[in-house]
Design a protein around this motif. Structure first.
Motif, mmCIF file in Angstrom:
data_model
loop_
_atom_site.group_PDB
_atom_site.id
_atom_site.type_symbol
_atom_site.label_atom_id
_atom_site.label_comp_id
_atom_site.label_asym_id
_atom_site.label_seq_id
_atom_site.Cartn_x
_atom_site.Cartn_y
_atom_site.Cartn_z
ATOM 1 N N LEU A 144 0.868 -1.178 0.000
ATOM 2 C CA LEU A 144 0.000 0.000 0.000
ATOM 3 C C LEU A 144 0.905 1.228 0.000
ATOM 4 O O LEU A 144 1.163 1.821 1.046
ATOM 5 C CB LEU A 144 -0.906 -0.003 1.234
ATOM 6 N N PRO A 145 1.430 1.609 -1.169
ATOM 7 C CA PRO A 145 2.469 2.651 -1.208
ATOM 8 C C PRO A 145 2.034 3.994 -0.643
ATOM 9 O O PRO A 145 2.871 4.764 -0.177
ATOM 10 C CB PRO A 145 2.815 2.747 -2.695
ATOM 11 N N GLN A 146 0.719 4.287 -0.684
ATOM 12 C CA GLN A 146 0.228 5.533 -0.095
ATOM 13 C C GLN A 146 -0.941 5.266 0.848
ATOM 14 O O GLN A 146 -1.890 6.046 0.942
ATOM 15 C CB GLN A 146 -0.134 6.555 -1.177
ATOM 16 N N GLY A 147 -0.821 4.160 1.568
ATOM 17 C CA GLY A 147 -1.803 3.850 2.585
ATOM 18 C C GLY A 147 -3.027 3.111 2.075
ATOM 19 O O GLY A 147 -3.158 2.818 0.884
ATOM 20 N N HIS A 148 -3.940 2.802 3.000
ATOM 21 C CA HIS A 148 -5.070 1.944 2.678
ATOM 22 C C HIS A 148 -6.118 2.611 1.802
ATOM 23 O O HIS A 148 -7.014 1.929 1.290
ATOM 24 C CB HIS A 148 -5.726 1.442 3.972
ATOM 25 N N LYS A 149 -6.015 3.931 1.586
ATOM 26 C CA LYS A 149 -6.961 4.625 0.714
ATOM 27 C C LYS A 149 -6.393 4.844 -0.691
ATOM 28 O O LYS A 149 -7.063 5.434 -1.543
ATOM 29 C CB LYS A 149 -7.357 5.967 1.321
ATOM 30 N N GLY A 150 -5.171 4.415 -0.933
ATOM 31 C CA GLY A 150 -4.533 4.600 -2.231
ATOM 32 C C GLY A 150 -4.439 3.298 -3.003
ATOM 33 O O GLY A 150 -5.168 2.339 -2.731
#
Length: 389
Positions: free
Chosen positions: A279-285
């Motif tokens: 998840l390179p930019q977190g769970h929303k990305g």
């Protein structure tokens, strides 16, 4: 004359000869000549090879100014991947179809993988760097930041010189000493150079066949498994245990499927295969499953963002859709990232150098602190995390 391995030579001579970096540049070069002779090269060869070598401050400036790696994944991919690069990659795949067929039959490396490296390293060979390679290697070895990486490359270049495949005065490439269309260091050329066009020479700067075949052999020797995937975009369910994510944690594909991870298109790999959820930019990305072949990328480059971008671009060149960027939480500026790294260090975490780059060590530390503070443990640092620290 058979040359002694440098490791054996090191055991026979004073340690200071081989551990040294820094000091006067001329003295450092004299030590390199002595080391070359001790390894079995003639004095005349060593003298000719090192004659005129210069310290290049531009190399050190380039080494210190890699600000592009501070960009987050989405911004980084948009910086490197244009529609023109996609179109040119597909055009190059057709133009060199016979070479890629040979590569796939011989080494099992997908054409998209090599095309992505070719694109990112030299824009398909159009710009290969104009730094004098020997000056770059000696300057970086003399610098005490990473001498263990660059010093052996000097002697690999010396071996190439003795076979007529390196010119100390004229061989040029990237600031870090890589040569040719897919940017290989001298040691990699020695071990993996292939005469792909059959002209009796390994010409990585002028022959796409040589460069691509050599790059494929190197990936194969680094452990690439033919016929296996490397990266796949997925979707994740709400409520997923985010502490299980990250490149250092691996579970079977069937386990990920049971946790609700689904392919965005196509089907997942074999259920028994191990994979990491990235998840390179977190769970929303964006979300990706990284399969065992993905680990081979880190033998080529150590930057997580670069590696993930190269692996993703390879899938695009083989027909994958543009990833779903989602709605990632705001990240940190370079200055804020340095502040975060300092705070993490103060709490006892090993983040490596405080450089403002979200590397693997910083991600691990961020995830640990997110767990401690009750935040989503997706290893993506946000202003909220920085404030709580």
């Amino acid at each position: 004359m058979r040359l002694l391995p440098l490791a054996l030579v090191a055991s026979l001579l004073p340690a200071t000869v081989f551990a040294q970096c820094g000091g006067s540049f001329s003295g450092f070069v004299k030590d390199l000549k002595r080391e070359a002779v001790a390894a079995g090269h003639s004095s005349a060869t060593a003298k000719a090879f090192f004659n005129g070598v210069k310290h290049d401050p531009k190399v050190l400036r380039a080494d210190r100014a890699q600000g592009v790696f501070q960009k987050p994944f989405i911004e980084f991919t948009r910086h490197l991947i244009s529609q023109n690069r996609v179109d040119r990659g597909r055009s190059m795949a057709k133009k060199h179809d016979a070479t890629f067929d040979r590569i796939e039959a011989t080494y099992g490396i997908n054409r998209g993988v090599l095309l992505a490296f070719w694109a990112f390293e030299t824009d398909y060979g159009s710009f290969q760097g104009d730094f004098n390679t020997l000056n770059s290697l000696v300057t970086l070895a003399h610098d005490c930041r990473r001498p263990e990486l660059f010093r052996p490359q000097i002697f690999a270049a010396l071996e190439l010189y003795e076979t007529g495949n390196f010119d100390p005065k004229r061989t040029t490439g990237a600031w870090a000493g890589e040569i040719g269309m897919v940017q290989m260091l001298p040691r990699d050329i020695l071990e993996n150079g292939v005469d792909g066009d059959g002209d009796g020479k390994v010409s990585l700067k002028t022959s796409p066949q040589d460069a691509l075949m050599s790059g494929a052999k190197m990936l194969s020797n680094l452990g690439w498994k033919p016929g296996q995937p490397w990266l796949q975009e997925v979707t994740i369910p709400k409520g997923l245990d985010l502490s299980k994510t990250g490149p250092s944690q691996k579970y079977s594909v069937s386990n990920w499927a049971n946790m609700g991870v689904k392919p965005r298109s196509g089907s997942l790999a074999s259920g028994s295969m191990q994979a990491s959820l990235l998840l390179p930019q977190g769970h929303k990305g964006p979300a990706f499953l990284a399969y065992p072949n993905f680990d081979v990328y880190f033998e080529w480059n150590q930057s997580f963002t670069y590696v993930l971008t190269a692996a993703y671009f390879a899938t695009r060149l083989e027909g994958a859709n543009v990833y779903n960027a989602g709605n990632a939480d705001q990240g940190l500026s370079g200055k804020q990232m340095k502040q975060l790294q300092q705070k993490l260090q103060a709490r006892g975490h090993d983040v490596g150098k405080v450089d403002g780059i979200l590397g693997s060590k910083t991600r691990i530390a961020v995830q640990a602190e997110q767990l401690r503070l009750g935040l989503p443990a997706d290893a993506w640092p946000t202003p909220a995390l920085l404030g709580k620290l």
